[in-house]
Write a protein that holds these residues in place. Sequence first.
Motif, mmCIF file in Angstrom:
data_model
loop_
_atom_site.group_PDB
_atom_site.id
_atom_site.type_symbol
_atom_site.label_atom_id
_atom_site.label_comp_id
_atom_site.label_asym_id
_atom_site.label_seq_id
_atom_site.Cartn_x
_atom_site.Cartn_y
_atom_site.Cartn_z
ATOM 1 N N PRO A 1 -10.368 -7.768 1.904
ATOM 2 C CA PRO A 1 -10.814 -7.039 3.103
ATOM 3 C C PRO A 1 -9.563 -6.181 3.816
ATOM 4 O O PRO A 1 -8.602 -6.921 4.113
ATOM 5 N N VAL A 2 -10.051 -5.213 4.149
ATOM 6 C CA VAL A 2 -8.811 -4.236 4.600
ATOM 7 C C VAL A 2 -9.208 -3.349 5.996
ATOM 8 O O VAL A 2 -10.517 -2.930 5.994
ATOM 9 N N PHE A 3 -8.207 -3.530 6.797
ATOM 10 C CA PHE A 3 -8.408 -2.332 8.017
ATOM 11 C C PHE A 3 -7.323 -1.700 8.046
ATOM 12 O O PHE A 3 -6.030 -2.191 8.158
ATOM 13 N N VAL A 4 -7.480 -0.342 8.269
ATOM 14 C CA VAL A 4 -6.337 0.963 8.210
ATOM 15 C C VAL A 4 -6.071 1.235 9.895
ATOM 16 O O VAL A 4 -7.121 1.680 10.424
ATOM 17 N N VAL A 5 -5.415 0.863 10.361
ATOM 18 C CA VAL A 5 -5.076 1.448 11.798
ATOM 19 C C VAL A 5 -4.712 2.892 11.750
ATOM 20 O O VAL A 5 -3.459 3.070 11.328
ATOM 21 N N ASP A 6 -5.645 3.911 11.921
ATOM 22 C CA ASP A 6 -5.262 5.313 11.712
ATOM 23 C C ASP A 6 -5.048 6.063 12.881
ATOM 24 O O ASP A 6 -5.458 6.007 14.011
ATOM 25 N N PRO A 7 -3.611 6.502 12.962
ATOM 26 C CA PRO A 7 -3.021 6.783 14.214
ATOM 27 C C PRO A 7 -3.684 8.012 14.711
ATOM 28 O O PRO A 7 -3.887 8.345 16.014
ATOM 29 N N VAL A 8 -4.888 8.879 13.930
ATOM 30 C CA VAL A 8 -5.524 9.775 14.713
ATOM 31 C C VAL A 8 -6.826 9.340 15.479
ATOM 32 O O VAL A 8 -6.817 9.608 16.543
ATOM 33 N N LEU A 9 -7.213 7.941 14.997
ATOM 34 C CA LEU A 9 -8.324 7.370 15.819
ATOM 35 C C LEU A 9 -7.953 6.511 16.872
ATOM 36 O O LEU A 9 -8.309 6.655 18.285
ATOM 37 N N TRP A 10 -6.365 6.061 16.527
ATOM 38 C CA TRP A 10 -5.995 5.061 17.598
ATOM 39 C C TRP A 10 -5.515 5.882 18.583
ATOM 40 O O TRP A 10 -5.638 5.719 19.850
ATOM 41 N N GLY A 11 -4.851 6.887 18.305
ATOM 42 C CA GLY A 11 -4.119 7.821 19.370
ATOM 43 C C GLY A 11 -5.253 8.389 20.126
ATOM 44 O O GLY A 11 -5.123 8.336 21.328
ATOM 45 N N ALA A 12 -6.505 8.777 19.643
ATOM 46 C CA ALA A 12 -7.461 9.292 20.530
ATOM 47 C C ALA A 12 -8.211 8.426 21.378
ATOM 48 O O ALA A 12 -8.628 8.875 22.640
ATOM 49 N N ALA A 13 -8.029 7.185 21.055
ATOM 50 C CA ALA A 13 -8.776 6.142 22.002
ATOM 51 C C ALA A 13 -8.127 5.809 23.073
ATOM 52 O O ALA A 13 -6.736 5.691 23.168
ATOM 53 N N GLY A 14 -8.723 5.494 24.239
ATOM 54 C CA GLY A 14 -7.973 5.075 25.583
ATOM 55 C C GLY A 14 -8.014 3.530 25.344
ATOM 56 O O GLY A 14 -8.153 2.879 24.475
#
Length: 465
Positions: free
Chosen positions: A41-54
């Motif tokens: 089981p994997v989750f990737v913290v993607d800077p594109v999505l993480w960066g856009a989230a408040g």
Amino acid sequence: MGVRLLWFRRDLRLGDNPALHAAAGTGAPGIGGGEAGTVLPVFVVDPVLWGAAGPARRAHLARSLRALDADVRKGGGKQGLVVRYGDPAAEIPRLAAEVGVEQVHVAADFGPYGRKRDDAVEQALGRVPFVRTGSPYAVAPGGVVKGDGTPYRVFTPFLGAWADHGWRRPLPAPDGVEWTGGRGAALPDEPASGVPHLPAAGERAAYGQWADFRDGDGLADYAERRDRPDLPGSSRLSVHLKFGEIHPRTILAEIDAQATGAAKFRAELAWREFYADVLWHRPESGRDYLDARFKAMPYDEGLGAEEEFEAWQEGRTGFPFVDAGMRQLLAEGWMHNRVRMVVASFLVKDLHQEWTRGAAHFMHRLADGDLASNSHGWQWVAGCGTDAAPYFRVFNPVTQGRKFDPDGDYVRKYVPELRGIAGAAVHEPWKLKDGLPKGYPERIVDHAEEREVALARYAAMREGR
Ligand SMILES: Cc1cc2nc3c(=O)[nH]c(=O)nc-3n(C[C@H](O)[C@H](O)[C@H](O)COP(=O)(O)OP(=O)(O)OC[C@H]3O[C@@H](n4cnc5c(N)ncnc54)[C@H](O)[C@@H]3O)c2cc1C
């Protein structure tokens, strides 16, 4: 047994998760996948999505991942969720090679960014199959089309066709999954500051929220109370649906669509599916006008417009119902649907600013921020979307407040400066004989005048002037 990588994205749950069944090879009805396999089981913290989230969305995601990690461990996966940071097109193939996985499993993503990202990951994986099973929707976007094969542009006929299309029965969480681990990093931390007051995250919290709403008065009274921000009249499930902590199919299977409240509730879930469908067919409409004519309309700019935009963001417009909504957004990362419509109308039609600016502020602040629902919710109000409310329908913030917050409780809850005013008079504090309460601003615009300005600009645009 071969190892299959299960990449979680917007499906942070183990119950009713078809991609998990496919990865584990449980042989569940309607799910491909052949042999039983061990699941990584994997989750990737993607800077594109993480960066856009408040802060609200980051905090909810961080909490939801902790809950998922705990559930995997409880199910026997001693190493829990493997977390990686970086571009998924690099991280997923790297991890796949490190562990020697035979397949990568996901629930399909239908958003514009997710589609491109998944294509890039699939390509980078080369010979390792990238298997898409299920989606965050009861009916995957693109699955409901008109007789001639074209997409629906109007909600009501979509709703009928969507209900006729139907959906699969939910799948229980599989028993005895053989979990495995890999080299991962720590779970992401919540932001240190700026996190609003949020509901509990994770699969158990999501189902609990749904069950309380279903079994209490919520669902039965939904049709009458859903428009009232002063009452707990809606389900508050949006953030859980956003992160896939519960699947809409689980909900749909547990409601009796003949009952009035349940039928209305089902239709609201269908709006979510409709907007995802529109975005799937018109991916550019996530950031741009669906009806391009509106792009050419004049919008206010300059110092005055900037000051008004800030007043709107901070809930200082002098219109109590608008200010209560904007402050609820800051305080809770959520706003009631009726009030979302009113504040959006205020920005576009009273302040004459582009819907894209307001949508960006919402996306930054909302915990449930979802590109399809947000952009198309805004465009519905702005009149440039699919099935749009006609542009000339301009919400009056005072009559809306009086109608949907009849005793003024909602305003008093979020606007402390007005707490001393009893009843519905709170919606028009400028009428008080002692003047405005201390600290509460004057109205930044005259609604009646701005309505005329908006209508004139609209008429000119239509006539091509
Ligand atoms: C300008 C604007 C922006 C919006 N932005 C978002 C957003 O970013 N994310 C989001 O999830 N919703 C958005 N909505 C839709 C709606 O406001 C929220 O889904 C709803 O307020 C969530 O509260 P609830 O879960 O209590 O809703 P309920 O009334 O209990 O509805 C149940 C579910 O149905 C779906 N739903 C209900 N109404 C809508 C709708 N109009 N459009 C799409 N789905 C709907 C949601 O998934 C919701 O959780 C927006 C609406 C407007 C007008």
